[in-house]
Design an enzyme around this catalytic site. Structure first.
Site, mmCIF file in Angstrom:
data_model
loop_
_atom_site.group_PDB
_atom_site.id
_atom_site.type_symbol
_atom_site.label_atom_id
_atom_site.label_comp_id
_atom_site.label_asym_id
_atom_site.label_seq_id
_atom_site.Cartn_x
_atom_site.Cartn_y
_atom_site.Cartn_z
ATOM 1 N N LYS A 109 -3.042 22.275 10.670
ATOM 2 C CA LYS A 109 -2.172 23.411 10.396
ATOM 3 C C LYS A 109 -0.715 23.083 10.710
ATOM 4 O O LYS A 109 0.209 23.696 10.200
ATOM 5 C CB LYS A 109 -2.598 24.611 11.279
ATOM 6 C CG LYS A 109 -4.007 25.074 11.061
ATOM 7 C CD LYS A 109 -4.362 26.122 12.141
ATOM 8 C CE LYS A 109 -5.814 26.508 12.020
ATOM 9 N NZ LYS A 109 -6.240 27.355 13.145
ATOM 10 N N ASP A 116 1.649 11.033 17.282
ATOM 11 C CA ASP A 116 1.457 10.935 18.724
ATOM 12 C C ASP A 116 0.695 9.641 19.009
ATOM 13 O O ASP A 116 1.293 8.573 19.033
ATOM 14 C CB ASP A 116 0.713 12.201 19.174
ATOM 15 C CG ASP A 116 0.604 12.336 20.673
ATOM 16 O OD1 ASP A 116 1.549 11.977 21.379
ATOM 17 O OD2 ASP A 116 -0.439 12.827 21.151
HETATM 18 P P1 IMP Z 1 -2.310 11.892 16.932
HETATM 19 O O1 IMP Z 1 -3.546 11.745 16.088
HETATM 20 O O2 IMP Z 1 -2.598 11.606 18.385
HETATM 21 O O3 IMP Z 1 -1.101 11.137 16.429
HETATM 22 O O4 IMP Z 1 -1.989 13.422 17.041
HETATM 23 C C1 IMP Z 1 -1.448 14.159 16.068
HETATM 24 C C2 IMP Z 1 -1.738 15.611 16.330
HETATM 25 O O5 IMP Z 1 -1.786 15.925 17.730
HETATM 26 C C3 IMP Z 1 -0.598 16.443 15.789
HETATM 27 O O6 IMP Z 1 -0.791 16.744 14.428
HETATM 28 C C4 IMP Z 1 -0.652 17.658 16.686
HETATM 29 O O7 IMP Z 1 -1.565 18.586 16.195
HETATM 30 C C5 IMP Z 1 -1.159 17.159 18.006
HETATM 31 N N1 IMP Z 1 -0.065 16.940 18.974
HETATM 32 C C6 IMP Z 1 0.383 15.778 19.478
HETATM 33 N N2 IMP Z 1 1.399 15.948 20.337
HETATM 34 C C7 IMP Z 1 1.641 17.283 20.356
HETATM 35 C C8 IMP Z 1 2.606 18.112 21.043
HETATM 36 O O8 IMP Z 1 3.485 17.658 21.806
HETATM 37 N N3 IMP Z 1 2.515 19.443 20.810
HETATM 38 C C9 IMP Z 1 1.598 19.997 19.982
HETATM 39 N N4 IMP Z 1 0.695 19.268 19.302
HETATM 40 C C10 IMP Z 1 0.708 17.914 19.496
HETATM 41 MG MG MG Z 2 -1.849 18.987 14.044
#
Ligand code: IMP
Ligand code: MG
Length: 204
Positions: free
Chosen positions: A63, A123
């Protein structure tokens, strides 16, 4: 010269009052509405240059990217199509969990197409990495990526976005589409949550 002042009971005033409860949970603002607007204009120009004369589809990752994607595409003055995927990895907390991919676009929205995958934040990199691989596996001609925020210090898998708006420190942020426990996505800026807001959510 006379200027028109909003009435006290206008929609704008009411919206301000409603934001108050959420804003009180914000410790500091990292990115203001104005900073976001200026930067998205720049990134939209880069995306436009990249795709001028080429068909492409923006794939918004739900979302979190819905606000960013909708602001971004309205500043891209060339033809594009829009599709959505849903990825969730966070559950209700702030730690990365198992990744689920849902609502992938239909085959004819992927096969042979140039896709621009748009997400709120890069992230650990797991979400974008998994989505890009899956879309290429399903026959996309090209997959590029565009993220609103980038936290390079948190990366678990090597991944660079082709376009990004802001690099931020390792800090959990909310607003402009980003949530904590499903809330705060509708804040028009990006901010860090107060400790009390995390603790309140953990108690309930
Ligand atoms: P990744 O797969 O670890 O790169 O995470 C991506 C997803 O983690 C993003 O689309 C967010 O939904 C969530 N996410 C990562 N860091 C944050 C943050 O600081 N605030 C809110 N959601 C986060
Ligand atoms: Mg997300």
């Amino acid at each position: 010269m006379t200027s028109i002042q909003p009435r006290r009971d206008s929609g704008a005033a009411t919206a301000g009052a409603d934001l108050g409860a959420m804003e009180r949970d914000i410790e500091r603002i990292l990115l203001s509405e104005e900073q976001i607007r200026v930067r998205i204009d720049e990134v939209a120009r880069s995306v436009t240059r990249e795709y001028a004369g080429r068909d492409f589809t923006v794939v918004s990752v739900l979302k979190g990217s819905c606000i960013f994607a909708s602001d971004l595409i309205r500043r891209i003055p060339i033809p594009l199509e829009l599709a959505f995927v849903a990825a969730s990895s966070y559950g209700d907390g702030t730690q990365s969990g198992e990744l689920h991919l849902n609502f992938l676009p239909s085959d004819n929205e992927i096969a042979g197409r140039n896709l621009l995958l748009v997400d709120d934040i890069l992230d650990t990199g797991k979400t974008m990495n998994a989505l890009k691989k899956e879309l290429l596996r399903q026959g996309a001609h090209e997959v590029r990526t565009c993220v609103f925020l980038d936290k390079p210090s948190r990366r678990d898998v090597e991944f660079d976005a082709d376009f990004r708006c802001f690099e931020i420190e390792d800090l959990f942020v909310v607003g402009y589409g980003l949530d904590f426990a499903g809330r705060y996505r509708n804040l028009p800026f990006v901010g860090a949550l107060r400790r009390e807001a995390f603790e309140r959510a953990n108690r309930s």
